[in-house]
Every structure is written in C-alpha cells, then in structure tokens.
Design a protein around this motif. Structure first.
Motif, mmCIF file in Angstrom:
data_model
loop_
_atom_site.group_PDB
_atom_site.id
_atom_site.type_symbol
_atom_site.label_atom_id
_atom_site.label_comp_id
_atom_site.label_asym_id
_atom_site.label_seq_id
_atom_site.Cartn_x
_atom_site.Cartn_y
_atom_site.Cartn_z
ATOM 1 N N ALA A 1 0.826 -1.200 0.000
ATOM 2 C CA ALA A 1 0.000 0.000 0.000
ATOM 3 C C ALA A 1 0.869 1.262 0.000
ATOM 4 C CB ALA A 1 -0.931 -0.002 1.212
ATOM 5 N N LEU A 2 1.972 1.236 0.759
ATOM 6 C CA LEU A 2 2.873 2.390 0.779
ATOM 7 C C LEU A 2 3.504 2.614 -0.589
ATOM 8 C CD1 LEU A 2 4.698 1.931 4.216
ATOM 9 C CD2 LEU A 2 3.067 3.723 3.602
ATOM 10 N N VAL A 3 3.902 1.525 -1.241
ATOM 11 C CA VAL A 3 4.490 1.647 -2.577
ATOM 12 C C VAL A 3 3.465 2.206 -3.553
ATOM 13 C CG1 VAL A 3 5.420 0.335 -4.520
ATOM 14 C CG2 VAL A 3 6.173 -0.187 -2.194
ATOM 15 N N ALA A 4 2.226 1.700 -3.457
ATOM 16 C CA ALA A 4 1.179 2.192 -4.355
ATOM 17 C C ALA A 4 0.908 3.672 -4.125
ATOM 18 C CB ALA A 4 -0.100 1.381 -4.148
ATOM 19 N N ASN A 5 0.879 4.097 -2.858
ATOM 20 C CA ASN A 5 0.656 5.511 -2.547
ATOM 21 C C ASN A 5 1.798 6.370 -3.064
ATOM 22 O OD1 ASN A 5 -1.786 5.007 -1.284
ATOM 23 N ND2 ASN A 5 -0.876 4.814 0.752
ATOM 24 N N ALA A 6 3.020 5.857 -2.916
ATOM 25 C CA ALA A 6 4.182 6.610 -3.401
ATOM 26 C C ALA A 6 4.111 6.774 -4.916
ATOM 27 C CB ALA A 6 5.473 5.903 -2.996
ATOM 28 N N LYS A 7 3.693 5.725 -5.618
ATOM 29 C CA LYS A 7 3.559 5.815 -7.068
ATOM 30 C C LYS A 7 2.479 6.820 -7.456
ATOM 31 C CE LYS A 7 5.201 1.159 -8.245
ATOM 32 N NZ LYS A 7 4.829 -0.145 -8.827
ATOM 33 N N GLN A 8 1.375 6.814 -6.686
ATOM 34 C CA GLN A 8 0.295 7.760 -6.976
ATOM 35 C C GLN A 8 0.764 9.195 -6.772
ATOM 36 O OE1 GLN A 8 -2.993 6.564 -4.527
ATOM 37 N NE2 GLN A 8 -3.479 4.770 -5.783
ATOM 38 N N LEU A 9 1.523 9.432 -5.704
ATOM 39 C CA LEU A 9 2.036 10.781 -5.444
ATOM 40 C C LEU A 9 3.014 11.203 -6.533
ATOM 41 C CD1 LEU A 9 2.595 10.616 -1.579
ATOM 42 C CD2 LEU A 9 0.813 11.872 -2.792
ATOM 43 N N THR A 10 3.855 10.265 -6.960
ATOM 44 C CA THR A 10 4.804 10.574 -8.031
ATOM 45 C C THR A 10 4.064 10.916 -9.320
ATOM 46 O OG1 THR A 10 6.450 9.093 -7.051
ATOM 47 C CG2 THR A 10 6.741 9.691 -9.368
ATOM 48 N N GLU A 11 3.033 10.156 -9.621
ATOM 49 C CA GLU A 11 2.246 10.417 -10.819
ATOM 50 C C GLU A 11 1.527 11.760 -10.724
ATOM 51 O OE1 GLU A 11 0.518 9.740 -14.578
ATOM 52 O OE2 GLU A 11 2.267 8.909 -13.533
ATOM 53 N N ALA A 12 1.024 12.068 -9.523
ATOM 54 C CA ALA A 12 0.344 13.352 -9.333
ATOM 55 C C ALA A 12 1.320 14.513 -9.522
ATOM 56 C CB ALA A 12 -0.287 13.412 -7.944
ATOM 57 N N ASP A 13 2.541 14.366 -8.994
ATOM 58 C CA ASP A 13 3.553 15.415 -9.177
ATOM 59 C C ASP A 13 3.907 15.566 -10.655
ATOM 60 O OD1 ASP A 13 3.658 15.995 -6.521
ATOM 61 O OD2 ASP A 13 5.381 14.704 -6.095
ATOM 62 N N ARG A 14 4.015 14.457 -11.365
ATOM 63 C CA ARG A 14 4.347 14.526 -12.792
ATOM 64 C C ARG A 14 3.256 15.259 -13.566
ATOM 65 N NH1 ARG A 14 3.125 12.156 -17.348
ATOM 66 N NH2 ARG A 14 1.625 10.763 -16.364
ATOM 67 N N ARG A 15 2.003 14.938 -13.267
ATOM 68 C CA ARG A 15 0.899 15.587 -13.963
ATOM 69 C C ARG A 15 0.839 17.082 -13.626
ATOM 70 N NH1 ARG A 15 -4.048 11.181 -13.368
ATOM 71 N NH2 ARG A 15 -3.082 9.529 -14.651
ATOM 72 N N LYS A 16 1.135 17.411 -12.377
ATOM 73 C CA LYS A 16 1.141 18.825 -11.982
ATOM 74 C C LYS A 16 2.214 19.585 -12.741
ATOM 75 C CE LYS A 16 3.340 20.069 -8.425
ATOM 76 N NZ LYS A 16 3.876 20.206 -7.063
ATOM 77 N N ASP A 17 3.400 18.980 -12.841
ATOM 78 C CA ASP A 17 4.487 19.642 -13.575
ATOM 79 C C ASP A 17 4.127 19.818 -15.047
ATOM 80 O OD1 ASP A 17 5.920 19.734 -11.245
ATOM 81 O OD2 ASP A 17 7.119 17.936 -11.686
ATOM 82 N N GLU A 18 3.503 18.793 -15.632
ATOM 83 C CA GLU A 18 3.101 18.903 -17.033
ATOM 84 C C GLU A 18 2.062 20.012 -17.232
ATOM 85 O OE1 GLU A 18 1.731 15.070 -18.152
ATOM 86 O OE2 GLU A 18 3.749 14.217 -18.417
ATOM 87 N N PHE A 19 1.132 20.107 -16.277
ATOM 88 C CA PHE A 19 0.096 21.133 -16.379
ATOM 89 C C PHE A 19 0.698 22.535 -16.274
ATOM 90 C CE2 PHE A 19 -2.793 24.021 -14.096
ATOM 91 C CZ PHE A 19 -3.823 24.110 -15.023
#
Length: 242
Positions: A189-207
């Motif tokens: 679950a921690l790994v999945a959350n970390a991946k979600q946060l990383t993906e959210a940061d990537r999308r924010k940077d792209e936006f």
C-alpha cells in the motif's frame, strides 16, 4: 517410598536443598540385594550425584518454555522435518498459520505443507529446500499459502537450519514460519501511494509547463500595450509642461 523402592530394587531420583549451603542437589538411588556372611540377606544403597545433569535438564526445560512463550506471543511457528523418515512435527502456531486443527502429537504429513503452498511459489521453495538438505547449513524463503480453514491467501516467511546425525548425514531440518501478510499488504500500500504521489507530481508539472506555454503568447501583447500606454502618458505630461 523406601519400601516401594526396596520392592522394586531401586528408588527414583530426588532433589533437595542442602541445609548447610542452601544449594539444590540431585541424586539417583540404586539398591542391590546382597547375601551377608552369616547367610542372611541385606541391601546395599548407592547414591549417584546427578546434580549437573539435573541442572542441565532443568535449564533445557526452562529454555524450551521461554521459546514456547516467545513464539506464542509473536505468532512464530516452529517445525521439524526428519528427512530420513519423512516425518514432520509442528507446534501449535504452525497449525494456526495453515488453518489446520492442531493435533495432540503435532505430527503432520509433508504433503500438508506442500499442498498449502501456491503452485507458482512451490517449485522455487522445493529447490531451496533440496539444496539446504544436500549442502547443509541454513536458508531463508518466502512463499504464499492458501489457508485450509478459510481459503485465504497468506504470505509466509521461513528460515531453517539443518542438524546432522552421528554419521554426519543431514537428518533434521528445523525451521520457523511467520505470517507476514499484514506487513506485506501495508508495504504494498505504501508503494502504491508513493507511485500515486509521483504520478500526481508529474501531472502537476506537465500542467504548469503547458499553462506557462499557453500564457506566454497572450502576455506578450499585454506587455506591448502597457508600454504604449506608458509612452502616451509621458507624452501628455510633456505637452502640459511645455
């Protein structure tokens, strides 16, 4: 007790605390019947001091009890496998881990474990076990089982070591099992959350990058207009002052 011992030819061991120095000592009695010179019968009593052995046996019992309490408290199961006779013994936590009703003698079939392991994990674990038996030493494994009582899949970590007999052959494999399902799921679950946060940061940077690009062109005319208005204002002030 003395009469029973005489009738049986021996007395059992006993332990008592010495009055002179307060230490406990243990003895075994042996009684032998002998013929006296005048033709009658008598007995000879032998006392064998077994204090060191008695203390070692007591220490072993106490150690085993501490291990039992520790394993019960932590949920660690202990198993022993005689590779020569193919007999397997489990303690009570092992039965609990595998969802099998405990058996009074603790004896189980090797197939009880083999059938419980998920097929996709079985081959690798059998290979490790075979190498451990052939080479001796210790090994560690992890695998998934399907618990018999409710069919739930559980994650198990296992460590084992070998014991040899008088001929130097590996006779016993002794090991532990620990159900780490909750810990495994929490880590996933921690790994999945970390991946979600990383993906959210990537999308924010792209936006933000896209927004900056889109705003770059509209901002240029606005800056030009600001410069024109500023120039016009200065010219008007100059006219009024002249």
């Amino acid at each position: 007790a003395d009469h029973r011992g005489l009738a049986a030819g021996e007395l059992p061991r006993f332990a008592q605390v010495r009055n002179d120095h307060g230490n406990e000592e243990a003895y075994e009695w042996e009684i032998q019947r002998v013929m006296l010179p005048e033709g009658g019968y008598g007995v000879v009593c032998y006392f064998n001091d077994i204090t060191p052995r008695h203390r070692a046996e007591r220490a072993l019992v106490e150690s085993e009890e501490r291990v039992r309490l520790a394993t019960a408290a932590t949920g660690v199961g202990i198993w022993e496998w005689n590779v020569i006779t193919n007999t397997v013994w489990w303690d009570e936590p092992m039965f609990h881990i595998y969802g099998i009703p405990p058996r009074p003698d603790g004896m189980v079939q090797y197939e009880d474990w083999r059938r419980a392991v998920l097929p996709e994990d079985l081959a690798e674990n059998l290979k490790i076990l075979e190498e451990t038996v052939s080479k001796g030493g210790s090994s560690a494994r992890s695998f998934r089982i399907r618990r018999r009582s409710d069919g739930a899949v559980r994650h198990v970590e296992c460590v084992e070591t070998t014991r040899v007999n008088a001929q130097g052959q590996v006779e016993w494999v002794v090991g532990t099992n620990l159900d780490v399902t909750e810990r495994k799921l929490a880590a996933e679950a921690l790994v999945a959350n970390a991946k979600q946060l990383t993906e959210a940061d990537r999308r924010k940077d792209e936006f933000l990058a896209m927004l900056a690009h889109e705003l770059r062109n509209p901002l240029a005319p606005m800056r030009n207009m600001t410069e024109v208005l500023k120039t016009a204002t200065l010219n008007e002030e100059e006219k009024q002052n002249s």
